[in-house]
Design an enzyme around this catalytic site. Structure first.
Site, PDB file in Angstrom:
ATOM      1  N   ASP A  22       2.980   8.540  -5.353  1.00 37.76           N
ATOM      2  CA  ASP A  22       3.551   9.404  -6.396  1.00 37.76           C
ATOM      3  C   ASP A  22       4.880   9.988  -5.913  1.00 37.76           C
ATOM      4  OD1 ASP A  22       3.724  10.732  -8.794  1.00 37.76           O
ATOM      5  OD2 ASP A  22       2.402  12.373  -8.205  1.00 37.76           O
ATOM      6  N   ASN A  24       8.180   8.860  -7.184  1.00 38.28           N
ATOM      7  CA  ASN A  24       9.396   8.028  -7.337  1.00 38.28           C
ATOM      8  C   ASN A  24      10.412   8.682  -8.276  1.00 38.28           C
ATOM      9  OD1 ASN A  24       8.038   6.162  -5.847  1.00 38.28           O
ATOM     10  ND2 ASN A  24       7.658   4.726  -7.525  1.00 38.28           N
ATOM     11  N   GLY A  25       9.907   9.219  -9.402  1.00 40.80           N
ATOM     12  CA  GLY A  25      10.792   9.803 -10.411  1.00 40.80           C
ATOM     13  C   GLY A  25      11.535  11.005  -9.853  1.00 40.80           C
ATOM     14  N   ARG A  35      15.353   7.026 -13.141  1.00 46.72           N
ATOM     15  CA  ARG A  35      14.005   6.885 -12.573  1.00 46.72           C
ATOM     16  C   ARG A  35      13.743   5.495 -11.990  1.00 46.72           C
ATOM     17  NH1 ARG A  35      10.080  10.484 -13.761  1.00 46.72           N
ATOM     18  NH2 ARG A  35       8.458   8.894 -13.692  1.00 46.72           N
ATOM     19  N   HIS A  39      11.726   3.941  -8.515  1.00 46.96           N
ATOM     20  CA  HIS A  39      10.676   2.920  -8.376  1.00 46.96           C
ATOM     21  C   HIS A  39      11.139   1.806  -7.439  1.00 46.96           C
ATOM     22  CE1 HIS A  39       8.314   4.977 -11.257  1.00 46.96           C
ATOM     23  NE2 HIS A  39       9.046   4.670 -12.322  1.00 46.96           N
ATOM     24  N   GLU A  69      -3.204   4.898 -17.622  1.00 40.86           N
ATOM     25  CA  GLU A  69      -2.477   5.937 -18.371  1.00 40.86           C
ATOM     26  C   GLU A  69      -0.963   5.694 -18.356  1.00 40.86           C
ATOM     27  OE1 GLU A  69      -4.866   6.618 -15.997  1.00 40.86           O
ATOM     28  OE2 GLU A  69      -6.408   6.969 -17.514  1.00 40.86           O
ATOM     29  N   TRP A  71       0.621   3.223 -19.177  1.00 38.52           N
ATOM     30  CA  TRP A  71       1.081   2.488 -20.364  1.00 38.52           C
ATOM     31  C   TRP A  71       1.729   3.430 -21.372  1.00 38.52           C
ATOM     32  CZ3 TRP A  71       1.892  -2.452 -20.118  1.00 38.52           C
ATOM     33  CH2 TRP A  71       1.066  -3.271 -19.372  1.00 38.52           C
ATOM     34  N   ARG A  73       3.902   5.727 -20.752  1.00 36.98           N
ATOM     35  CA  ARG A  73       5.266   6.140 -20.377  1.00 36.98           C
ATOM     36  C   ARG A  73       6.279   5.519 -21.344  1.00 36.98           C
ATOM     37  NH1 ARG A  73       6.003   7.126 -13.975  1.00 36.98           N
ATOM     38  NH2 ARG A  73       4.149   8.408 -13.789  1.00 36.98           N
ATOM     39  N   LEU A 133      -4.585  -8.512   7.029  1.00 35.29           N
ATOM     40  CA  LEU A 133      -4.740  -7.366   6.120  1.00 35.29           C
ATOM     41  C   LEU A 133      -5.107  -7.838   4.708  1.00 35.29           C
ATOM     42  CD1 LEU A 133      -4.153  -4.261   5.565  1.00 35.29           C
ATOM     43  CD2 LEU A 133      -1.881  -5.016   4.831  1.00 35.29           C
ATOM     44  N   ARG A 190      -2.453  10.711  -0.987  1.00 36.22           N
ATOM     45  CA  ARG A 190      -1.627  10.888  -2.181  1.00 36.22           C
ATOM     46  C   ARG A 190      -0.325  11.546  -1.769  1.00 36.22           C
ATOM     47  NH1 ARG A 190      -2.716  12.271  -8.319  1.00 36.22           N
ATOM     48  NH2 ARG A 190      -0.528  12.417  -8.952  1.00 36.22           N
ATOM     49  N   ARG A 196      -4.786  15.635  -6.676  1.00 37.46           N
ATOM     50  CA  ARG A 196      -5.856  15.130  -7.544  1.00 37.46           C
ATOM     51  C   ARG A 196      -5.967  13.615  -7.383  1.00 37.46           C
ATOM     52  NH1 ARG A 196      -2.115  17.491 -11.292  1.00 37.46           N
ATOM     53  NH2 ARG A 196      -0.575  15.936 -11.900  1.00 37.46           N
TER      54      ARG A 196
END
Ligand code: FPP
Length: 251
Positions: A22, A24-25, A35, A39, A69, A71, A73, A133, A190, A196
């Protein structure tokens, strides 16, 4: 090398690391950039993390690249992300294969373009015998979606008579989820400051150690990863049991 000489983050290395990437923006905004450049910078951090996990001997790495979720954006951002995934796939797969990485995509891939899906299937096929890996990339993924899909499959089996509902146990459910065959993540990281799970690996995170950091994903470098691994190495994992005291203290 004895435990005393081993860097502390390597004394107890997680077998499976999962990451919610989380920030990037915000990384882009802070630099006055659009933005999508955040990414794009995020892809570099993905590359560094994959390489470092492979070098350290982490067996499984699961990255949350696009949630169910996401999708919702703005269309431009979604299209840009899909293009980025396709570019990254075309550019990185040969090197991942050379480095013995086994690639797998998890999530509801049905809304992706045929071209992207084909690229993903080809990459999975090419790397499936690799023994280094194991890299899972979650795209169009949601923890609840995953559980509902598994429940549907098990309900179908019950209806067709191949599964007795009375016999249904946790193993059946685990085996029907997208990560079937992978151990549960030991460490979930995170980045980006929020604390969260955001509908990531809901079932699998039951006993994961959760590491939250403020670092924005594009800045997540090998030092940041090692900080998370060092923190993990210091955790006492009890899995719901009580601490076992050395004999003399217990008596
Ligand atoms: C969250 O940051 C990040 C994403 C939704 C996309 C993650 C994608 C990448 C890291 C790039 C490509 C990945 C692969 C596997 C090739 P955000 O946009 O929510 O950031 P913000 O919270 O600061 O707005």
């Amino acid at each position: 090398m004895s435990d005393r000489d081993t860097p502390s983050h390597l004394v107890r290395l997680p077998q499976h690391v999962a990451v919610i990437m989380d920030g990037n923006g915000r990384w882009a905004r802070r630099r006055g950039l659009p933005r999508h450049l955040g990414h794009r910078a995020g892809v570099k951090a993905v590359r560094a993390t994959v390489r470092h996990c492979g070098e350290l001997g982490v067996d499984y790495l699961t990255l949350f690249a696009f949630s169910s979720e996401n999708w919702s954006r703005p269309r431009d951002e979604v299209v840009g992300l899909m293009k980025l995934f396709l570019d990254a796939l075309q550019r990185e797969v040969a090197e991942l294969h050379e480095n013995n990485v086994r690639l797998r995509f998890i999530g509801d891939l049905s809304r992706l373009s045929e071209r992207l899906r084909r690229g993903m299937r080809d990459a999975e096929r090419l790397t499936r015998e690799n023994s280094g890996l194991s890299l899972q990339i979650a795209v169009g993924f949601g923890g609840r979606w995953d559980i509902v899909e598994a429940a549907r499959e098990l309900a179908e089996r019950a209806r067709s008579g191949t599964l007795d509902p009375a016999e249904l146990d946790e193993q059946h459910l685990s085996d029907s989820l997208s990560l079937a065959g992978c151990p549960d993540p030991d460490l979930m990281i995170r980045t980006g400051g929020e604390q969260r799970i955001s509908n990531f690996l809901l079932w699998h995170a039951a006993y994961a150690e959760l590491f939250f950091c403020d670092t924005l994903w594009p800045d997540f470098d090998t030092d940041a990863l090692e900080q998370a691994l060092t923190w993990f190495g210091s955790r006492e994992r009890r899995f719901g049991r009580v601490e076992t005291l050395p004999k003399e203290e217990a008596s």
